[in-house]
Design a protein around this motif. Structure first.
Motif, PDB file in Angstrom:
ATOM      1  N   PRO A  98      -5.905  33.881   1.119  1.00  0.00           N
ATOM      2  CA  PRO A  98      -6.241  35.002   2.019  1.00  0.00           C
ATOM      3  C   PRO A  98      -5.031  35.780   2.555  1.00  0.00           C
ATOM      4  N   PHE A  99      -3.825  35.154   2.488  1.00  0.00           N
ATOM      5  CA  PHE A  99      -2.648  35.801   3.064  1.00  0.00           C
ATOM      6  C   PHE A  99      -1.494  35.858   2.064  1.00  0.00           C
ATOM      7  N   LYS A 100      -0.783  36.973   2.128  1.00  0.00           N
ATOM      8  CA  LYS A 100       0.454  37.080   1.348  1.00  0.00           C
ATOM      9  C   LYS A 100       1.556  37.509   2.310  1.00  0.00           C
ATOM     10  N   VAL A 101       2.685  36.791   2.311  1.00  0.00           N
ATOM     11  CA  VAL A 101       3.820  37.167   3.154  1.00  0.00           C
ATOM     12  C   VAL A 101       4.998  37.466   2.243  1.00  0.00           C
ATOM     13  N   MET A 102       5.541  38.654   2.390  1.00  0.00           N
ATOM     14  CA  MET A 102       6.616  39.090   1.489  1.00  0.00           C
ATOM     15  C   MET A 102       7.906  39.372   2.247  1.00  0.00           C
ATOM     16  N   GLU A 103       9.019  39.062   1.602  1.00  0.00           N
ATOM     17  CA  GLU A 103      10.311  39.464   2.149  1.00  0.00           C
ATOM     18  C   GLU A 103      10.603  40.867   1.629  1.00  0.00           C
ATOM     19  N   ARG A 104      10.724  41.800   2.550  1.00  0.00           N
ATOM     20  CA  ARG A 104      10.917  43.216   2.202  1.00  0.00           C
ATOM     21  C   ARG A 104       9.738  43.773   1.414  1.00  0.00           C
ATOM     22  N   SER A 105       9.922  44.997   0.932  1.00  0.00           N
ATOM     23  CA  SER A 105       8.808  45.710   0.307  1.00  0.00           C
ATOM     24  C   SER A 105       9.342  46.949  -0.413  1.00  0.00           C
ATOM     25  N   VAL A 106       8.432  47.588  -1.142  1.00  0.00           N
ATOM     26  CA  VAL A 106       8.778  48.887  -1.722  1.00  0.00           C
ATOM     27  C   VAL A 106       9.125  49.860  -0.582  1.00  0.00           C
ATOM     28  N   TYR A 107       8.458  49.658   0.564  1.00  0.00           N
ATOM     29  CA  TYR A 107       8.681  50.584   1.689  1.00  0.00           C
ATOM     30  C   TYR A 107      10.130  50.544   2.169  1.00  0.00           C
ATOM     31  N   SER A 108      10.658  49.312   2.369  1.00  0.00           N
ATOM     32  CA  SER A 108      12.022  49.255   2.911  1.00  0.00           C
ATOM     33  C   SER A 108      13.072  49.531   1.847  1.00  0.00           C
ATOM     34  N   ALA A 109      12.672  49.450   0.573  1.00  0.00           N
ATOM     35  CA  ALA A 109      13.615  49.856  -0.479  1.00  0.00           C
ATOM     36  C   ALA A 109      14.039  51.302  -0.224  1.00  0.00           C
ATOM     37  N   ARG A 110      13.133  52.051   0.364  1.00  0.00           N
ATOM     38  CA  ARG A 110      13.420  53.460   0.682  1.00  0.00           C
ATOM     39  C   ARG A 110      14.563  53.586   1.701  1.00  0.00           C
TER      40      ARG A 110
END
Ligand code: DCP
Length: 229
Positions: A98-110
């Protein structure tokens, strides 16, 4: 009081959400994202995805992270385009949990692209193409995010941490560079004066020690669980 002072929930995460609930952990270099993320590994209902730094260090035998720091003018665009690809791969990784936790993202790549733009590190055409890729990703790819946790730090604190951990590629990273990366993150997630913010943001004071961060972590974990069901 300290919690009130430093932890700021700018909005509630999406309620009544039965689909996958995705959380992205953001912050400057050395802000403690990996340590924070590791705490989630004890939860067997969460897919925890660490940032693919190891992939960036070994692209078919080439250490692209190192090349980018040694010669950002030559390799900055190539590196950021590979970061976007590898982040997109994490965003789209399927799970039945039910949950996914990610370090960084496409968003912060910006943020890094924005900094290269501000410092005129790349040619305009390189920035244009990276931004077009980014726009396409956020509009067309399945990268829906439900909560952003912003580990907010001061550049001086992360500079010390970075020197202590001594990742060899980051030898040449200056306090000035960390200030720039901090400013872009702050403009994006704290001042909200830059590009759009894709989900509610929880701001945590990540200047604290690892043990003090445990309380922040617990608060964050509870908030994630409470707000999904
Ligand atoms: N990096 C970059 N451009 C990106 C993402 C990362 O130049 N779009 C660089 C900055 C660091 C390295 O990659 O040198 C890893 O950066 P992160 O801040 O993402 O990861 P850390 O390991 O520093 O995070 P933390 O210390 O918070 O766990």
């Amino acid at each position: 009081l300290a919690g009130k002072l430093f932890a700021r929930m700018s909005a509630s995460p999406n309620k009544n959400c039965k689909r996958l609930f995705t959380v992205c952990i953001e912050g400057n270099i050395g802000s403690g994202k990996t340590t924070f993320l590791n705490n989630f590994k004890a939860n067997d209902n969460m897919l925890v995805l660490q940032e693919p730094v190891e992939l960036w260090r070994d692209v078919g035998g080439t250490n692209l992270l190192e090349k980018m720091y040694k010669d950002p003018v030559r390799y900055g665009c190539l590196f950021q385009s590979y970061v976007q690809l590898t982040m997109l791969q994490l965003h789209t990784q399927k799970t039945n949990l039910p949950f996914k936790v990610m370090e960084r993202s496409v968003y912060s790549a910006r943020c890094f692209i924005e900094n290269m733009k501000r410092t005129k590190m790349l040619e305009k055409v390189e920035i244009d193409i990276l931004e077009q890729w980014h726009e396409w990703c956020i509009q067309r790819a399945d990268i829906q995010t439900d909560l952003i946790v912003y580990l907010r730090t001061s550049p001086e604190v992360v500079y010390e941490r970075m020197r202590t951990r001594a990742r060899k590629e980051e030898d040449c990273v200056s306090l000035e560079y960390l200030r720039q990366v901090h400013d872009v993150h702050d403009d994006w997630l704290y001042n909200r004066s830059l590009f759009s913010v894709p989900a509610p943001v929880m701001v945590l004071d990540a200047n604290k020690s690892v043990s003090e961060m445990m309380a922040e972590f617990e608060k964050c974990r509870r908030s994630i669980f409470e707000n999904r069901d």
